[in-house]
Scaffold this active site. Structure first.
Site, PDB file in Angstrom:
ATOM      1  N   ASP A 307     -10.879   0.919  -1.922  1.00 14.94           N
ATOM      2  CA  ASP A 307      -9.453   0.654  -2.139  1.00 14.94           C
ATOM      3  C   ASP A 307      -8.850   0.033  -0.872  1.00 14.94           C
ATOM      4  OD1 ASP A 307      -6.963   0.487  -3.307  1.00 14.94           O
ATOM      5  OD2 ASP A 307      -6.632   2.645  -3.468  1.00 14.94           O
ATOM      6  N   PHE A 325       1.796   2.345   1.125  1.00 17.58           N
ATOM      7  CA  PHE A 325       0.633   3.150   0.766  1.00 17.58           C
ATOM      8  C   PHE A 325      -0.662   2.407   1.104  1.00 17.58           C
ATOM      9  CE2 PHE A 325       3.779   4.800  -2.327  1.00 17.58           C
ATOM     10  CZ  PHE A 325       3.566   6.165  -2.239  1.00 17.58           C
TER      11      PHE A 325
HETATM   12 ZN   LIG Z   1      -4.859   1.939  -7.464  1.00 21.30          ZN
END
Ligand SMILES: [Zn+2]
Length: 434
Positions: A307, A325
């Protein structure tokens, strides 16, 4: 250019290899795997003794921010980070600007990746237009241009009916729907795991249920539509139980986990408020992390992804509530796995290869890469004893927002071959043309 890798410890569970071999690569393919291979004239010999040679690593969940946010990362800088981390393939998420929701956007990414000339970039197209969850994206058009899979990553598709339509459509093209599971009415304002962390630090919580409820829904939609479903960045023990149950029923459900959800937890967030630890989904409890490690080792979790989420300093050097984030991950993923799991013998090399090379190719319906003659020469050579210090200077990524800054890790990729071209040489990214 031909290469003869001598004396590498070769690991590939697909062909039951876990032993020392020589490997000859030429013309983009593996030509031979054997003992004491002769060096053909013109082939460069590489002393690989003491190192591990595995099918090229794949990270099927990265954000390259190109187009739209090139100040964080481009396809070129992201490719450099992937190569430095030992990867031959990455799959890029579509939450760029514009969102990758047409064939032209998919083509743009593939063309830019060719220009960079490092790793294979497998673009993931959006499920819905602009990831708004309102109408279908041009899925057929994107398949024609080479989209590997489909996802609205960054958001859950909020409407169950909309997600059903997406899955019915995606299944017709033999692709997988990747679900970022988040019920936004439960996670609104949430910036940290709901529970101990949110109470201790006095911030809005992002509850586990916000993720688990949508995992449950999408598994039910998988049952209804027959569309292969892949759960992105699973972060809770209960979510993993839902996936285990779906697999036991024989449903085409797979899932992935990130190193930060394995090796960090909400207790690592202290009153220093290190915003590199703010991610979505958030760091969960220590018990969740332990359950995820167990799931990855036993195969309930199919693959490891990062990610990789690059952000500029001004987006992280601010109050926790307004910080963006995400953490970068491509250049620490393999070293973290070797340091924390493979080195201490909590996970075998074979299982590592399954999770980082075999399974992601299967899920994305890519051609398999095997350590046998005839296979594409997409390979990663790893020094299990080399040590790295995770500092901002270590990263090829344009962004430095790593949750693992300051760590010392043991085990790192030294060389990468993509279609037989050496893209990483003794730890240095080697630009195209070699
Ligand atoms: Zn995601």
């Amino acid at each position: 250019m031909a290469f003869l890798l001598r004396g590498a410890h070769v690991v590939d569970p697909q062909v039951a290899l876990d032993c020392v071999r020589d490997v000859l690569i030429d013309e983009g393919r593996i030509q031979a795997v054997g003992e004491d291979l002769a060096r053909p004239a013109g082939a460069e010999a590489i002393d690989a003794r003491g190192k591990y040679l595995v099918p090229g690593l794949v990270d099927m969940h990265v954000h390259f921010r190109d187009p739209g946010f090139e100040y964080k990362e481009t396809i070129e800088t992201g490719s450099r980070a992937a190569t430095h981390g030992g990867f031959t393939d990455v799959a890029t998420m579509p939450n760029t600007d514009p969102v990758s929701d047409t064939g032209a956007e998919i083509r743009y990414q593939i063309d830019r990746a060719h220009e960079a000339g490092l790793c294979h970039v497998r673009p993931i197209g959006a499920l819905t237009r602009a990831e708004k969850g309102e109408s279908l994206a041009e899925i057929g058009d994107m398949v024609v241009e080479g989209a590997a899979a489909f996802s609205d990553d960054g958001h859950g598709v909020q409407g169950a009916g909309m997600m059903r339509t997406c899955m019915e459509y995606v299944s017709q093209f033999g692709r997988v729907a990747i679900a970022h599971c988040e019920v936004e009415s439960l996670t609104a304002h949430g910036v940290i795991n709901e529970g101990r962390a949110s109470t201790r630090l006095g911030m809005f919580g992002w509850p586990a249920l916000g993720e688990e409820l949508e995992i449950y829904r999408d598994i039910e939609l998988c049952k209804l539509t027959g569309c292969p479903l892949h759960i992105a960045h699973i972060s809770t023990a209960r979510g993993l139980e839902l996936v285990r149950a779906a697999k036991a029923e024989g449903l085409p459900v797979t899932c992935e986990v990130c190193p930060h959800h394995l090796f960090l937890c909400e207790d690592d967030i202290t009153d220093t408020y290190d915003t590199n630890l703010k991610m979505n989904p958030p760091l969960r409890s220590a018990a969740d992390a332990a359950a995820l490690v167990e799931g990855l080792v036993d195969g309930s979790i199919d693959c490891l992804v990062t990610d990789h989420a690059p952000h500029a300093p001004h987006e992280k050097n601010c109050e926790w509530e307004i910080a963006f984030f995400g953490t970068i991950g491509l250049e620490t993923s393999l070293p973290l796995m070797l340091t924390n799991l493979v080195g201490p013998q909590k996970m075998s090399w074979s299982r590592l290869v399954e999770a980082m090379a075999v399974a992601p190719r299967e899920i994305l319906r890519l051609e398999p890469v095997r350590l046998e003659a005839g296979s594409a020469a997409d390979l990663t050579l790893i020094d299990p004893t080399a040590t790295i210090e995770v500092t901002p200077d270590y990263f090829e990524s344009r962004s430095k927002n790593s949750a693992f800054l300051g760590c010392t890790l043991t085990g790192v990729a030294t060389d990468v071959f993509v279609n037989g071209r050496r893209t990483l040489t003794d730890g240095v990214v080697t630009s195209q043309g070699r």
